[in-house]
Motif scaffolding. Structure first.
Motif, PDB file in Angstrom:
ATOM      1  N   CYS A 138       0.837  -1.205   0.000  1.00 46.90           N
ATOM      2  CA  CYS A 138       0.000   0.000   0.000  1.00 46.90           C
ATOM      3  C   CYS A 138       0.870   1.251   0.000  1.00 46.90           C
ATOM      4  N   GLY A 139       1.874   1.286   0.848  1.00 44.42           N
ATOM      5  CA  GLY A 139       2.729   2.461   0.946  1.00 44.42           C
ATOM      6  C   GLY A 139       3.608   2.694  -0.260  1.00 44.42           C
ATOM      7  N   LEU A 140       3.998   1.622  -0.921  1.00 48.20           N
ATOM      8  CA  LEU A 140       4.921   1.733  -2.049  1.00 48.20           C
ATOM      9  C   LEU A 140       4.240   1.959  -3.389  1.00 48.20           C
ATOM     10  N   PHE A 141       3.127   1.260  -3.634  1.00 50.86           N
ATOM     11  CA  PHE A 141       2.611   1.167  -5.001  1.00 50.86           C
ATOM     12  C   PHE A 141       1.262   1.837  -5.252  1.00 50.86           C
ATOM     13  N   GLN A 142       0.508   2.146  -4.206  1.00 53.33           N
ATOM     14  CA  GLN A 142      -0.772   2.793  -4.447  1.00 53.33           C
ATOM     15  C   GLN A 142      -0.553   4.198  -5.012  1.00 53.33           C
ATOM     16  N   ASP A 143      -1.477   4.606  -5.879  1.00 53.43           N
ATOM     17  CA  ASP A 143      -1.341   5.902  -6.537  1.00 53.43           C
ATOM     18  C   ASP A 143      -1.359   7.051  -5.551  1.00 53.43           C
ATOM     19  N   ASP A 144      -2.039   6.883  -4.402  1.00 54.59           N
ATOM     20  CA  ASP A 144      -2.098   7.970  -3.426  1.00 54.59           C
ATOM     21  C   ASP A 144      -0.979   7.894  -2.393  1.00 54.59           C
ATOM     22  N   HIS A 145      -0.024   7.006  -2.615  1.00 50.40           N
ATOM     23  CA  HIS A 145       1.193   6.963  -1.795  1.00 50.40           C
ATOM     24  C   HIS A 145       2.408   7.183  -2.711  1.00 50.40           C
ATOM     25  N   PRO A 154      10.223 -11.977 -13.978  1.00 44.79           N
ATOM     26  CA  PRO A 154      11.512 -11.454 -13.518  1.00 44.79           C
ATOM     27  C   PRO A 154      11.429  -9.975 -13.096  1.00 44.79           C
ATOM     28  N   ARG A 155      12.482  -9.545 -12.386  1.00 43.30           N
ATOM     29  CA  ARG A 155      12.496  -8.216 -11.807  1.00 43.30           C
ATOM     30  C   ARG A 155      12.473  -7.119 -12.852  1.00 43.30           C
ATOM     31  N   GLY A 156      11.875  -5.996 -12.489  1.00 40.49           N
ATOM     32  CA  GLY A 156      11.843  -4.844 -13.360  1.00 40.49           C
ATOM     33  C   GLY A 156      13.139  -4.059 -13.270  1.00 40.49           C
ATOM     34  N   ILE A 176      11.621  -4.247   1.334  1.00 37.43           N
ATOM     35  CA  ILE A 176      12.912  -4.345   0.645  1.00 37.43           C
ATOM     36  C   ILE A 176      12.786  -5.244  -0.579  1.00 37.43           C
ATOM     37  N   GLN A 177      12.179  -6.405  -0.390  1.00 34.38           N
ATOM     38  CA  GLN A 177      12.073  -7.356  -1.496  1.00 34.38           C
ATOM     39  C   GLN A 177      11.146  -6.845  -2.596  1.00 34.38           C
ATOM     40  N   LEU A 178      10.066  -6.179  -2.215  1.00 36.16           N
ATOM     41  CA  LEU A 178       9.158  -5.621  -3.206  1.00 36.16           C
ATOM     42  C   LEU A 178       9.840  -4.538  -4.036  1.00 36.16           C
ATOM     43  N   ALA A 182      10.761  -4.495  -8.024  1.00 31.50           N
ATOM     44  CA  ALA A 182      10.258  -3.447  -8.900  1.00 31.50           C
ATOM     45  C   ALA A 182      11.380  -2.743  -9.648  1.00 31.50           C
ATOM     46  N   GLY A 183      12.626  -3.073  -9.314  1.00 33.25           N
ATOM     47  CA  GLY A 183      13.754  -2.563 -10.063  1.00 33.25           C
ATOM     48  C   GLY A 183      14.443  -1.348  -9.496  1.00 33.25           C
ATOM     49  N   TYR A 184      14.115  -0.969  -8.263  1.00 28.97           N
ATOM     50  CA  TYR A 184      14.750   0.182  -7.631  1.00 28.97           C
ATOM     51  C   TYR A 184      15.861  -0.272  -6.684  1.00 28.97           C
TER      52      TYR A 184
END
Length: 337
Positions: A138-145, A154-156, A176-178, A182-184
């Motif tokens: 929720c904190g990483l990927f939601q549009d309002d976060h 495979p990883r982005g 961390i794993q997410l 996601a490639g960051y």
């Protein structure tokens, strides 16, 4: 399904939990019914029991993390079949329905908050994932976060650094794993005894959050890099320090935090995460259906933190909640059923 039992809180601030009969449930559209084999304890469980700070109806059932076996499926469910091993996030704090809480023998789980569990991962190991995973997502990927690009297997490949404050925590271990998937790049904080744990999860740089110069150290390491945002997994004194790093760095001036009550200073957005909101948007499906099952199967996502088994049976939940209240480090407390 025969009969159901649950660990109940009969009234506000009641101690201990009382194990007694609970209703039997029939899953509705896009739901599965899980016979629980392992449950995890979260800080919120003890907080609600002792301080009654969250508005719930009594008698109440708590708990959000489950791992078990599918015993019934609702209409429109095609991903799962009876007998499947799964992990899931019970959404009871959002739905306000006892059927969706974990501290019982059977729990109803939404399909977009459930994932297949490979045979090589035990229920006890898998059970540590859901709540931490959902909250981080929720904190990483939601549009309002932070609105980061979604993780893939495979990883982005994406540019930028994400600061995860409290990387050895339940939320941090998943975050961390997410972020890596996601490639960051990930910068994180931890106590020195947990440095190797968070590096193994994928953090590129780790800083001692007890260091009196930790903000300056992270800021210096971010020179020449673009900050894609920050996720504070601890709250309290950690959020102001996270904000200070964001203030002094180039990039996204946004801090997602697990603790409410922080005002956004000028030029920076600070927003509290409610870990079940992904059930209502694209992130739930993206994480629990498109990413996690494959990542668990191929081993690029590891259940973390480590499970600490505190007992067996619903009667053990009170002792487990009391143990969690004393604090844990790089572990999540589990009760088996």
């Amino acid at each position: 399904m025969t009969t159901n039992s649950a660990a109940w809180i009969l009234e506000p601030k009641a101690h201990p939990f009382v194990v007694k009969e609970a209703p039997t449930y029939t899953p509705e559209a896009n739901e599965i019914l899980v016979k629980n084999h392992a449950l995890a304890i979260a800080p919120v469980d003890g907080g609600i029991q002792t301080r009654a700070w969250f508005p719930i109806t009594y008698p109440a059932i708590l708990g959000q993390d489950v791992a078990g076996e599918v015993v019934a499926i609702g209409p429109n469910v095609t991903r799962f079949k009876i007998g499947d091993r799964v992990i899931g996030h019970g959404a009871g704090f959002a739905t306000k329905s006892i059927r969706d809480f974990a501290f019982q023998n059977y729990t109803v789980i939404l399909t977009n908050m459930a994932s297949e569990l490979p045979d090589n991962i035990s229920y006890e190991e898998g059970c540590v994932v859901p709540l931490g995973l959902s909250t981080a997502s929720c904190g990483l990927f939601q549009d309002d976060h932070l609105g980061l690009q979604l993780p893939t297997e495979p990883r982005g490949v994406n540019s930028g650094v994400v600061l995860v404050w409290g990387g050895a925590s339940s939320v941090g271990s998943n975050a961390i794993q997410l972020v890596v998937s996601a490639g960051y790049e990930v910068f994180t904080t931890a106590s020195p005894k947990n440095f190797e744990i968070v590096k193994k999860l994928g953090a590129s740089q780790v800083f001692d959050y007890n260091s009196p110069t930790v903000v300056q150290e992270i800021t210096a390491a971010l020179q020449g890099k673009t900050l894609a945002g920050a996720l504070d997994c601890i709250g309290f004194v950690a959020t102001p320090m996270t904000v200070e790093v964001v203030r002094k760095s180039e990039g996204n001036k946004f801090v997602s935090t697990v603790k409410p009550g922080f005002e956004s200073p000028e030029g920076i957005t600070v927003k509290h995460i409610f870990g079940t909101t992904l059930k209502d948007n694209h992130v739930g499906k993206a994480i629990y259906e498109d990413f996690l099952p494959k990542a668990l199967k191929v081993g690029t996502f590891t259940p973390a933190p480590s499970p600490l088994i505190a007992g067996h049976g619903l009667e053990s939940i009170q002792g487990a909640v009391d143990l969690q209240a004393k604090g844990t480090s790089a572990q999540k407390i589990i009760v088996t059923l």
